[in-house]
Design a protein around this motif. Structure first.
Motif, mmCIF file in Angstrom:
data_model
loop_
_atom_site.group_PDB
_atom_site.id
_atom_site.type_symbol
_atom_site.label_atom_id
_atom_site.label_comp_id
_atom_site.label_asym_id
_atom_site.label_seq_id
_atom_site.Cartn_x
_atom_site.Cartn_y
_atom_site.Cartn_z
ATOM 1 N N GLY A 28 -44.892 -63.213 -33.014
ATOM 2 C CA GLY A 28 -44.858 -64.065 -34.190
ATOM 3 C C GLY A 28 -43.472 -64.479 -34.642
ATOM 4 O O GLY A 28 -43.331 -65.249 -35.610
ATOM 5 N N PHE A 29 -42.441 -64.011 -33.965
ATOM 6 C CA PHE A 29 -41.056 -64.356 -34.319
ATOM 7 C C PHE A 29 -40.623 -65.547 -33.478
ATOM 8 O O PHE A 29 -40.824 -65.557 -32.259
ATOM 9 N N ARG A 30 -39.982 -66.518 -34.106
ATOM 10 C CA ARG A 30 -39.576 -67.754 -33.416
ATOM 11 C C ARG A 30 -38.058 -67.880 -33.439
ATOM 12 O O ARG A 30 -37.446 -68.052 -34.498
ATOM 13 N N LEU A 31 -37.471 -67.798 -32.259
ATOM 14 C CA LEU A 31 -36.028 -67.901 -32.084
ATOM 15 C C LEU A 31 -35.709 -69.226 -31.406
ATOM 16 O O LEU A 31 -36.249 -69.531 -30.340
ATOM 17 N N LEU A 32 -34.818 -69.998 -32.016
ATOM 18 C CA LEU A 32 -34.404 -71.281 -31.457
ATOM 19 C C LEU A 32 -33.046 -71.108 -30.783
ATOM 20 O O LEU A 32 -32.078 -70.688 -31.417
ATOM 21 N N LEU A 33 -32.985 -71.421 -29.481
ATOM 22 C CA LEU A 33 -31.741 -71.373 -28.730
ATOM 23 C C LEU A 33 -31.175 -72.770 -28.573
ATOM 24 O O LEU A 33 -31.878 -73.692 -28.140
ATOM 25 N N ASP A 34 -29.914 -72.948 -28.942
ATOM 26 C CA ASP A 34 -29.155 -74.169 -28.667
ATOM 27 C C ASP A 34 -29.878 -75.460 -29.083
ATOM 28 O O ASP A 34 -30.369 -76.219 -28.231
#
Length: 253
Positions: A28-34
């Motif tokens: 459920g965790f959303r990490l945005l890369l670059d």
């Protein structure tokens, strides 16, 4: 661990395309890369701006971070502003993009968490290991581990043993491959080819290879073929909308 490709162009977005940007999800965790050029519209097709839990930026070139500005605007310029967004970067890497707006316009929109390359980080459920990789500006490659799976992402990098160490036994290596085969002389120390990405994936024992950051005009078939000459595992080319579940073994073609 789920990876969604928001874009895969290097330097600038080609017609109808977007630069590199990657949404990584787990528990459920959303990490945005670059969040590079033109990635936020792709992101907002999938989730709302306030559903991003953290942002990680490898380095300060705008094709890797320019759309941090519209993301923060989308979270702030509304009747119910979102809570401050944790943004991770090397020291000073985001000075330019964070200065695009008038002073204090986005002051409450983010919490900047600068780190030194080599530092371990806890990003929600992700255990992150960072490593300084060779580029024209400081660039932090990142290795994300969660749920028994590992994603290694180079940002932009010239060929280096550090890339191999970053990707050692990773389930997926997401690797910059600006050129298919030959890298111009003036870029050989800070950019890579698909052939070099394939060689490093093989040396690292990575289980899958996804080529990204292709400069507009680079033939994706030629890039795939060049990588295939060095690496016999599954190979793909990052295209907007591609979704990969790292728990599922699949052909990336």
């Amino acid at each position: 661990m789920l990876l969604t490709i928001l874009g895969g162009c290097g330097a600038w977005p080609g017609a109808g395309q977007s630069c590199g940007g990657y949404l990584v999800e787990h528990d459920g965790f959303r990490l945005l890369l670059d969040p590079g050029y033109a990635t936020v519209p792709r992101l907002l097709e999938r989730i709302t701006a306030d559903q991003v839990d953290a942002v990680f930026v490898t380095h300060g070139h705008p094709d890797h971070c320019a759309d941090l500005n519209p993301l923060l605007r989308a979270r702030t310029f509304r009747d119910d502003p979102s809570s401050p967004l944790p943004v991770y970067s090397l020291p000073g890497a985001l000075d330019a993009v964070l200065a695009l707006d008038r002073p204090r316009a986005l002051a409450g929109a983010y919490v900047l968490r600068e780190f030194a390359a080599g530092d371990p980080l806890d990003l929600g459920p992700f255990q992150a290991r960072t490593r300084l990789l060779p580029h024209s500006v400081p660039n932090a490659g990142v290795r994300l581990a969660a749920g028994g799976r590992v994603l290694a992402y180079t940002g932009d990098s010239g060929p280096s043993p550090e890339v191999v160490a970053l990707a050692r036994d990773a389930d997926l290596l997401l690797a910059e491959a600006t050129y298919a085969d030959r890298v111009p002389e003036d870029s050989r120390h800070h950019l890579s080819s698909a052939r070099q990405a394939g060689r490093q994936a093989r040396e690292a024992g990575a289980r899958r290879l996804l080529l990204t950051h292709l400069q507009p005009g680079t033939d994706p078939v030629a890039a795939h073929t060049a990588a295939e000459s060095e690496y016999d595992g599954p190979i793909g080319v990052a295209t907007p909308g591609l979704v990969l579940d790292l728990w599922v073994d699949r052909d990336l073609r």
